[in-house]
Design an enzyme around this catalytic site. Structure first.
Site, PDB file in Angstrom:
ATOM      1  N   CYS A 115      -9.614   9.738 -19.156  1.00  0.00           N
ATOM      2  CA  CYS A 115     -10.809   8.552 -19.697  1.00  0.00           C
ATOM      3  C   CYS A 115     -11.880   8.536 -20.617  1.00  0.00           C
ATOM      4  O   CYS A 115     -12.185   7.306 -21.037  1.00  0.00           O
ATOM      5  CB  CYS A 115     -11.335   7.638 -17.859  1.00  0.00           C
ATOM      6  SG  CYS A 115      -9.548   7.597 -16.956  1.00  0.00           S
ATOM      7  N   HIS A 251     -15.854   1.812 -20.764  1.00  0.00           N
ATOM      8  CA  HIS A 251     -14.158   2.457 -20.111  1.00  0.00           C
ATOM      9  C   HIS A 251     -14.390   1.634 -18.843  1.00  0.00           C
ATOM     10  O   HIS A 251     -15.021   1.068 -17.932  1.00  0.00           O
ATOM     11  CB  HIS A 251     -14.325   3.503 -19.797  1.00  0.00           C
ATOM     12  CG  HIS A 251     -13.455   4.054 -19.142  1.00  0.00           C
ATOM     13  ND1 HIS A 251     -11.851   3.991 -19.394  1.00  0.00           N
ATOM     14  CD2 HIS A 251     -12.501   5.109 -17.531  1.00  0.00           C
ATOM     15  CE1 HIS A 251     -11.091   4.307 -18.207  1.00  0.00           C
ATOM     16  NE2 HIS A 251     -11.702   4.725 -16.949  1.00  0.00           N
ATOM     17  N   ASN A 281      -7.392   0.055 -14.747  1.00  0.00           N
ATOM     18  CA  ASN A 281      -7.869   0.811 -16.087  1.00  0.00           C
ATOM     19  C   ASN A 281      -6.575   1.494 -16.055  1.00  0.00           C
ATOM     20  O   ASN A 281      -5.964   2.145 -16.481  1.00  0.00           O
ATOM     21  CB  ASN A 281      -8.408   2.780 -14.673  1.00  0.00           C
ATOM     22  CG  ASN A 281      -8.708   3.908 -15.121  1.00  0.00           C
ATOM     23  OD1 ASN A 281      -8.691   3.366 -16.238  1.00  0.00           O
ATOM     24  ND2 ASN A 281      -9.207   4.532 -14.528  1.00  0.00           N
TER      25      ASN A 281
HETATM   26  N1  COA Z   1      -6.990  -1.134  -0.066  1.00  0.00           N
HETATM   27  C1  COA Z   1      -7.268  -1.467   0.992  1.00  0.00           C
HETATM   28  N2  COA Z   1      -7.864  -0.242   1.796  1.00  0.00           N
HETATM   29  C2  COA Z   1      -8.245   0.621   0.938  1.00  0.00           C
HETATM   30  C3  COA Z   1      -7.677   0.807  -0.352  1.00  0.00           C
HETATM   31  C4  COA Z   1      -6.731  -0.020  -0.413  1.00  0.00           C
HETATM   32  N3  COA Z   1      -5.640  -0.177  -1.819  1.00  0.00           N
HETATM   33  N4  COA Z   1      -7.883   2.328  -0.655  1.00  0.00           N
HETATM   34  C5  COA Z   1      -8.466   3.092  -0.253  1.00  0.00           C
HETATM   35  N5  COA Z   1      -9.274   1.934   1.044  1.00  0.00           N
HETATM   36  C6  COA Z   1      -9.772   1.684   2.266  1.00  0.00           C
HETATM   37  C7  COA Z   1     -10.361   3.188   2.627  1.00  0.00           C
HETATM   38  O1  COA Z   1      -9.132   4.391   2.903  1.00  0.00           O
HETATM   39  C8  COA Z   1     -11.755   3.133   3.006  1.00  0.00           C
HETATM   40  O2  COA Z   1     -11.191   2.935   4.996  1.00  0.00           O
HETATM   41  P1  COA Z   1     -12.113   3.973   6.136  1.00  0.00           P
HETATM   42  O3  COA Z   1     -13.136   3.694   6.118  1.00  0.00           O
HETATM   43  O4  COA Z   1     -11.561   3.353   6.892  1.00  0.00           O
HETATM   44  O5  COA Z   1     -11.660   5.317   5.419  1.00  0.00           O
HETATM   45  C9  COA Z   1     -12.374   2.335   2.824  1.00  0.00           C
HETATM   46  O6  COA Z   1     -11.128   1.659   2.161  1.00  0.00           O
HETATM   47  C10 COA Z   1     -13.370   2.529   1.522  1.00  0.00           C
HETATM   48  O7  COA Z   1     -12.667   3.516   1.631  1.00  0.00           O
HETATM   49  P2  COA Z   1     -13.332   4.050  -0.342  1.00  0.00           P
HETATM   50  O8  COA Z   1     -12.745   5.328  -1.096  1.00  0.00           O
HETATM   51  O9  COA Z   1     -14.443   5.091  -0.031  1.00  0.00           O
HETATM   52  O10 COA Z   1     -14.153   3.138  -1.086  1.00  0.00           O
HETATM   53  P3  COA Z   1     -14.969   2.447  -2.831  1.00  0.00           P
HETATM   54  O11 COA Z   1     -16.221   1.757  -2.238  1.00  0.00           O
HETATM   55  O12 COA Z   1     -14.938   4.573  -3.073  1.00  0.00           O
HETATM   56  O13 COA Z   1     -14.125   2.221  -3.898  1.00  0.00           O
HETATM   57  C11 COA Z   1     -12.307   2.610  -5.525  1.00  0.00           C
HETATM   58  C12 COA Z   1     -12.454   3.165  -4.164  1.00  0.00           C
HETATM   59  C13 COA Z   1     -11.600   3.761  -5.650  1.00  0.00           C
HETATM   60  C14 COA Z   1     -12.433   1.618  -5.802  1.00  0.00           C
HETATM   61  C15 COA Z   1     -13.794   3.075  -5.869  1.00  0.00           C
HETATM   62  O14 COA Z   1     -13.890   5.030  -5.562  1.00  0.00           O
HETATM   63  C16 COA Z   1     -13.595   4.213  -6.934  1.00  0.00           C
HETATM   64  O15 COA Z   1     -13.857   2.932  -8.130  1.00  0.00           O
HETATM   65  N6  COA Z   1     -13.871   4.820  -7.576  1.00  0.00           N
HETATM   66  C17 COA Z   1     -14.061   5.941  -9.189  1.00  0.00           C
HETATM   67  C18 COA Z   1     -13.172   5.405 -10.317  1.00  0.00           C
HETATM   68  C19 COA Z   1     -13.322   6.095 -11.411  1.00  0.00           C
HETATM   69  O16 COA Z   1     -14.487   5.855 -11.858  1.00  0.00           O
HETATM   70  N7  COA Z   1     -12.637   6.807 -11.795  1.00  0.00           N
HETATM   71  C20 COA Z   1     -13.536   7.876 -13.380  1.00  0.00           C
HETATM   72  C21 COA Z   1     -12.637   6.858 -14.543  1.00  0.00           C
HETATM   73  S1  COA Z   1     -10.411   7.541 -14.142  1.00  0.00           S
END
Ligand code: COA
Length: 326
Positions: A115, A251, A281
């Site tokens: 990214c 980004h 993204n």
């Molecule tokens: N729908 C519903 N629930 C979801 C889900 C979805 N699409 N994806 C994950 N969950 C759940 C998980 O299973 C977890 O459940 P649990 O608490 O029962 O285990 C809960 O939601 C929280 O998951 P978590 O991964 O801790 O959420 P988060 O607040 O970190 O958000 C992302 C997830 C992916 C949106 C976030 O971590 C993110 O944006 N990460 C970085 C992305 C990034 O910058 N990448 C680098 C550049 S590409």
């Protein structure tokens, strides 16, 4: 007289097929509310079955060339950043794109920094131009990321989308039109935060499917801190205050990350460019697509100061300060 690289045009292309949060609700256990609250994404674009990354890149590049009033013959280097290239490794997507644009003998290469690909490619283009090795560079970020998504994995399938952005860079001696500075960095100790299997490591490991896998939460936790520090450092180094930045164009991975970085930098809401809601993204394509978005909305003017930043697999990250010269 010092020689600078200058962004003289921008272009972008998003395939017309839309995948909404409501569509994803029918595919995995998720909800529009969860996706919107956690990511800011409402919908993303999906490449047609017969479209690969190079096809999206060609559409964006043609617009950028036309707006730069240049033909492909006027370009003496093509750099294409992507994590979802046409082929596994050979030929490069840059070469496929060059062929489709009718380039003759023009050097063309892919650059992989996930990214952060656009920022990395911008630093390379700047170096080529400033050193005198190139007069004009076509820089493309093109992603058909949907081809590497497991649409049964709710933790990744809601995040990514397809699209392409391109810009033409040219040599100038006018500092008011320059790419002022680009800083790039990596931390290979955390390579396993974001991966796509299918390379030579796959034969060593269990032979995983070629899907994007991400330690999302771990990535999220460090992304805000690293990007904020990177962006603040490049501003400080160049004596630029947050008030002087006309557009903060990060980004587009997650609206929460973008807003947190904007707040940390003291950049007002009206100067933060957000397109993650409509495209998700799009990895290496997201920054040029976002620049194009404000260009087409006529918010981006010649001479405007842009602060760009990105973070992605590798881990890689980087920031850039550039005046728009289109
Ligand atoms: N729908 C519903 N629930 C979801 C889900 C979805 N699409 N994806 C994950 N969950 C759940 C998980 O299973 C977890 O459940 P649990 O608490 O029962 O285990 C809960 O939601 C929280 O998951 P978590 O991964 O801790 O959420 P988060 O607040 O970190 O958000 C992302 C997830 C992916 C949106 C976030 O971590 C993110 O944006 N990460 C970085 C992305 C990034 O910058 N990448 C680098 C550049 S590409």
């Amino acid at each position: 007289m010092k020689r600078f690289a200058s962004i003289v045009s921008i272009g972008a292309y998003a395939p017309p097929k839309i995948l909404t949060n409501a569509d994803l609700e029918k595919m995995v256990d998720t909800s529009d509310e969860w996706i919107l609250k956690r990511t800011g994404i409402r919908e993303r674009r999906i490449a047609a079955d017969n479209e690969a990354a190079s096809d999206l890149g060609v559409c964006a590049a043609k617009i950028a060339l036309e707006r730069a009033n240049r033909r492909i013959e006027d370009i003496d280097l093509i750099i294409l950043a992507s994590l979802s290239g046409d082929f596994h490794s050979m030929p490069s997507t840059a070469c496929v794109l060059a062929g489709k644009l009718g380039a003759k003998n023009t050097p063309a290469f892919d650059l992989l920094a996930a990214c952060s690909g656009f920022i990395y490619a911008l630093s390379a283009a700047k170096a080529y131009i400033e050193s005198g090795m190139a007069e004009s560079v076509l820089l493309v970020g093109a992603e058909a990321a949907s081809r590497f998504i497991d649409y049964s994995d709710r933790s990744t399938c809601v995040l990514f989308g397809d699209g392409a952005g391109a810009c033409v860079l040219a040599a100038t001696d006018d500092p008011k039109k320059a790419v002022i500075d680009v800083e790039i960095a990596s931390n290979g100790k955390k390579w396993d935060f974001l991966t796509i299997d299918g390379g030579s490591r796959s034969t060593i490991q269990s032979g995983g499917a070629p899907y994007i896998k991400m330690k999302g939460h771990e990535t999220f936790k460090i992304a805000v801190r690293i990007i904020s520090a990177s962006a603040a450092a490049i501003c400080k180094k160049n004596g630029v205050t947050s008030e002087e930045i006309d557009h903060f164009i990060p980004h587009q991975a997650n609206e929460r990350i973008i807003r947190a970085v904007g707040t940390a930098l003291g950049i007002g809401e009206e100067r933060i460019v957000l397109t993650v809601d409509r495209y998700g993204n799009t990895s290496a394509a997201s920054i040029p697509m976002a620049i194009n978005h404000i260009y087409e909305e006529k918010r981006l003017k010649t001479g405007d100061l842009m602060l760009l930043d990105a973070f992605g697999g590798g881990l890689t990250w980087g920031s850039a300060l550039a005046r728009f010269a289109g």
